[in-house]
Design a protein around this motif. Sequence first.
Motif, PDB file in Angstrom:
ATOM      1  N   MET A   1       0.852  -1.171   0.000  1.00  0.00           N
ATOM      2  CA  MET A   1       0.000   0.000   0.000  1.00  0.00           C
ATOM      3  C   MET A   1       0.897   1.233   0.000  1.00  0.00           C
ATOM      4  N   SER A   2       0.516   2.220  -0.730  1.00  0.00           N
ATOM      5  CA  SER A   2       1.320   3.438  -0.778  1.00  0.00           C
ATOM      6  C   SER A   2       1.044   4.307   0.441  1.00  0.00           C
ATOM      7  N   HIS A   3       1.723   5.376   0.523  1.00  0.00           N
ATOM      8  CA  HIS A   3       1.632   6.284   1.666  1.00  0.00           C
ATOM      9  C   HIS A   3       0.261   6.980   1.758  1.00  0.00           C
ATOM     10  N   ALA A   4       0.084   7.654   2.867  1.00  0.00           N
ATOM     11  CA  ALA A   4      -1.173   8.369   3.100  1.00  0.00           C
ATOM     12  C   ALA A   4      -1.383   9.443   2.039  1.00  0.00           C
ATOM     13  N   ARG A   5      -2.620   9.611   1.654  1.00  0.00           N
ATOM     14  CA  ARG A   5      -2.996  10.669   0.709  1.00  0.00           C
ATOM     15  C   ARG A   5      -3.236  11.976   1.459  1.00  0.00           C
ATOM     16  N   SER A   6      -3.607  11.831   2.691  1.00  0.00           N
ATOM     17  CA  SER A   6      -3.904  12.952   3.581  1.00  0.00           C
ATOM     18  C   SER A   6      -3.899  12.349   4.979  1.00  0.00           C
ATOM     19  N   GLU A   7      -3.923  13.153   6.002  1.00  0.00           N
ATOM     20  CA  GLU A   7      -3.916  12.631   7.370  1.00  0.00           C
ATOM     21  C   GLU A   7      -5.145  13.099   8.146  1.00  0.00           C
ATOM     22  N   TYR A   8      -5.426  12.390   9.202  1.00  0.00           N
ATOM     23  CA  TYR A   8      -6.559  12.681  10.081  1.00  0.00           C
ATOM     24  C   TYR A   8      -6.534  14.136  10.535  1.00  0.00           C
ATOM     25  N   GLU A   9      -5.372  14.614  10.963  1.00  0.00           N
ATOM     26  CA  GLU A   9      -5.243  16.005  11.422  1.00  0.00           C
ATOM     27  C   GLU A   9      -5.563  16.994  10.298  1.00  0.00           C
ATOM     28  N   ASP A  10      -5.240  16.638   9.054  1.00  0.00           N
ATOM     29  CA  ASP A  10      -5.568  17.495   7.913  1.00  0.00           C
ATOM     30  C   ASP A  10      -7.079  17.608   7.764  1.00  0.00           C
ATOM     31  N   PHE A  11      -7.775  16.491   7.943  1.00  0.00           N
ATOM     32  CA  PHE A  11      -9.236  16.469   7.824  1.00  0.00           C
ATOM     33  C   PHE A  11      -9.867  17.438   8.812  1.00  0.00           C
ATOM     34  N   LYS A  12      -9.363  17.458  10.043  1.00  0.00           N
ATOM     35  CA  LYS A  12      -9.887  18.367  11.068  1.00  0.00           C
ATOM     36  C   LYS A  12      -9.719  19.823  10.631  1.00  0.00           C
ATOM     37  N   LYS A  13      -8.629  20.125   9.940  1.00  0.00           N
ATOM     38  CA  LYS A  13      -8.366  21.504   9.494  1.00  0.00           C
ATOM     39  C   LYS A  13      -9.153  21.858   8.237  1.00  0.00           C
ATOM     40  N   ILE A  14      -9.258  20.912   7.306  1.00  0.00           N
ATOM     41  CA  ILE A  14      -9.911  21.163   6.026  1.00  0.00           C
ATOM     42  C   ILE A  14     -11.421  21.305   6.166  1.00  0.00           C
ATOM     43  N   ALA A  15     -12.025  20.431   6.968  1.00  0.00           N
ATOM     44  CA  ALA A  15     -13.486  20.420   7.092  1.00  0.00           C
ATOM     45  C   ALA A  15     -13.892  20.265   8.561  1.00  0.00           C
ATOM     46  N   PRO A  16     -13.618  21.284   9.382  1.00  0.00           N
ATOM     47  CA  PRO A  16     -13.909  21.148  10.808  1.00  0.00           C
ATOM     48  C   PRO A  16     -15.393  20.925  11.104  1.00  0.00           C
ATOM     49  N   ASP A  17     -16.262  21.457  10.267  1.00  0.00           N
ATOM     50  CA  ASP A  17     -17.704  21.256  10.491  1.00  0.00           C
ATOM     51  C   ASP A  17     -18.088  19.793  10.259  1.00  0.00           C
ATOM     52  N   VAL A  18     -17.553  19.182   9.220  1.00  0.00           N
ATOM     53  CA  VAL A  18     -17.828  17.769   8.951  1.00  0.00           C
ATOM     54  C   VAL A  18     -17.221  16.924  10.072  1.00  0.00           C
ATOM     55  N   PHE A  19     -15.993  17.223  10.442  1.00  0.00           N
ATOM     56  CA  PHE A  19     -15.319  16.507  11.512  1.00  0.00           C
ATOM     57  C   PHE A  19     -16.163  16.536  12.792  1.00  0.00           C
ATOM     58  N   ASP A  20     -16.603  17.727  13.176  1.00  0.00           N
ATOM     59  CA  ASP A  20     -17.380  17.877  14.412  1.00  0.00           C
ATOM     60  C   ASP A  20     -18.701  17.116  14.352  1.00  0.00           C
ATOM     61  N   LEU A  21     -19.364  17.114  13.198  1.00  0.00           N
ATOM     62  CA  LEU A  21     -20.640  16.408  13.073  1.00  0.00           C
ATOM     63  C   LEU A  21     -20.473  14.888  13.172  1.00  0.00           C
ATOM     64  N   VAL A  22     -19.472  14.356  12.494  1.00  0.00           N
ATOM     65  CA  VAL A  22     -19.247  12.910  12.532  1.00  0.00           C
ATOM     66  C   VAL A  22     -18.805  12.496  13.937  1.00  0.00           C
ATOM     67  N   LEU A  23     -17.950  13.293  14.547  1.00  0.00           N
ATOM     68  CA  LEU A  23     -17.505  13.017  15.912  1.00  0.00           C
ATOM     69  C   LEU A  23     -18.702  13.016  16.871  1.00  0.00           C
ATOM     70  N   ALA A  24     -19.563  14.013  16.758  1.00  0.00           N
ATOM     71  CA  ALA A  24     -20.735  14.100  17.630  1.00  0.00           C
ATOM     72  C   ALA A  24     -21.666  12.905  17.430  1.00  0.00           C
ATOM     73  N   LEU A  25     -21.881  12.508  16.192  1.00  0.00           N
ATOM     74  CA  LEU A  25     -22.728  11.343  15.917  1.00  0.00           C
ATOM     75  C   LEU A  25     -22.181  10.102  16.605  1.00  0.00           C
ATOM     76  N   GLY A  26     -20.882   9.942  16.561  1.00  0.00           N
ATOM     77  CA  GLY A  26     -20.246   8.781  17.164  1.00  0.00           C
ATOM     78  C   GLY A  26     -20.291   8.768  18.681  1.00  0.00           C
ATOM     79  N   GLN A  27     -20.490   9.913  19.295  1.00  0.00           N
ATOM     80  CA  GLN A  27     -20.515  10.004  20.755  1.00  0.00           C
ATOM     81  C   GLN A  27     -21.912   9.843  21.343  1.00  0.00           C
ATOM     82  N   LEU A  28     -22.938   9.924  20.523  1.00  0.00           N
ATOM     83  CA  LEU A  28     -24.309   9.893  21.031  1.00  0.00           C
ATOM     84  C   LEU A  28     -24.678   8.578  21.712  1.00  0.00           C
ATOM     85  N   ALA A  29     -24.198   7.464  21.204  1.00  0.00           N
ATOM     86  CA  ALA A  29     -24.569   6.164  21.770  1.00  0.00           C
ATOM     87  C   ALA A  29     -24.117   6.033  23.220  1.00  0.00           C
ATOM     88  N   SER A  30     -22.889   6.425  23.511  1.00  0.00           N
ATOM     89  CA  SER A  30     -22.435   6.315  24.898  1.00  0.00           C
ATOM     90  C   SER A  30     -23.123   7.358  25.773  1.00  0.00           C
TER      91      SER A  30
END
Length: 159
Positions: free
Chosen positions: A1-30
């Motif tokens: 497999m080749s190297h990363a195309r982008s990193e998790y930390e980049d995602f937080k910077k590029i689309a913080p609104d999307v990041f926050d929404l997906v993170l919030a969805l994942g926390q609702l169950a607990s």
Amino acid sequence: MSHARSEYEDFKKIAPDVFDLVLALGQLASKAGLDKQLIELVKLRASQINGCAFCLQHHVLLSERIGVPVDKLHLVAAWREAPIFSARERAALAWAEALTLLPGGVTDEVYAEAKREFSETELTYLTSAIASINVWNRFGAAYRWTPAKRPVAANAAAS
């Protein structure tokens, strides 16, 4: 497999609104009261199916921190053959697989099993956790996020 195309930390910077929404969805169950260890098991199983190395490593490390037994972590890929899983865990893992492998749909049998083990509210929140990890898996696999390194234990570093 080749190297990363982008990193998790980049995602937080590029689309913080999307990041926050997906993170919030994942926390609702607990937040709704579902057992955190159970949630981690279904997130691990979905990440295995989706081939997301970043999410697998993240949830293995998190599972270890919250006390998921090591045997369960090792056997989650073969949960049907491993008697270590409770009926509730089995229902959750079957539900996670059905929702992750949607072309097959959710059979009446899997739905009935889930309904035996979970209230309507619990099943709805379990579904939200599974939906969330599937979203994270899509990003992690698409961008080939680099899995986190296992932290070095303090006593191992002193050796």
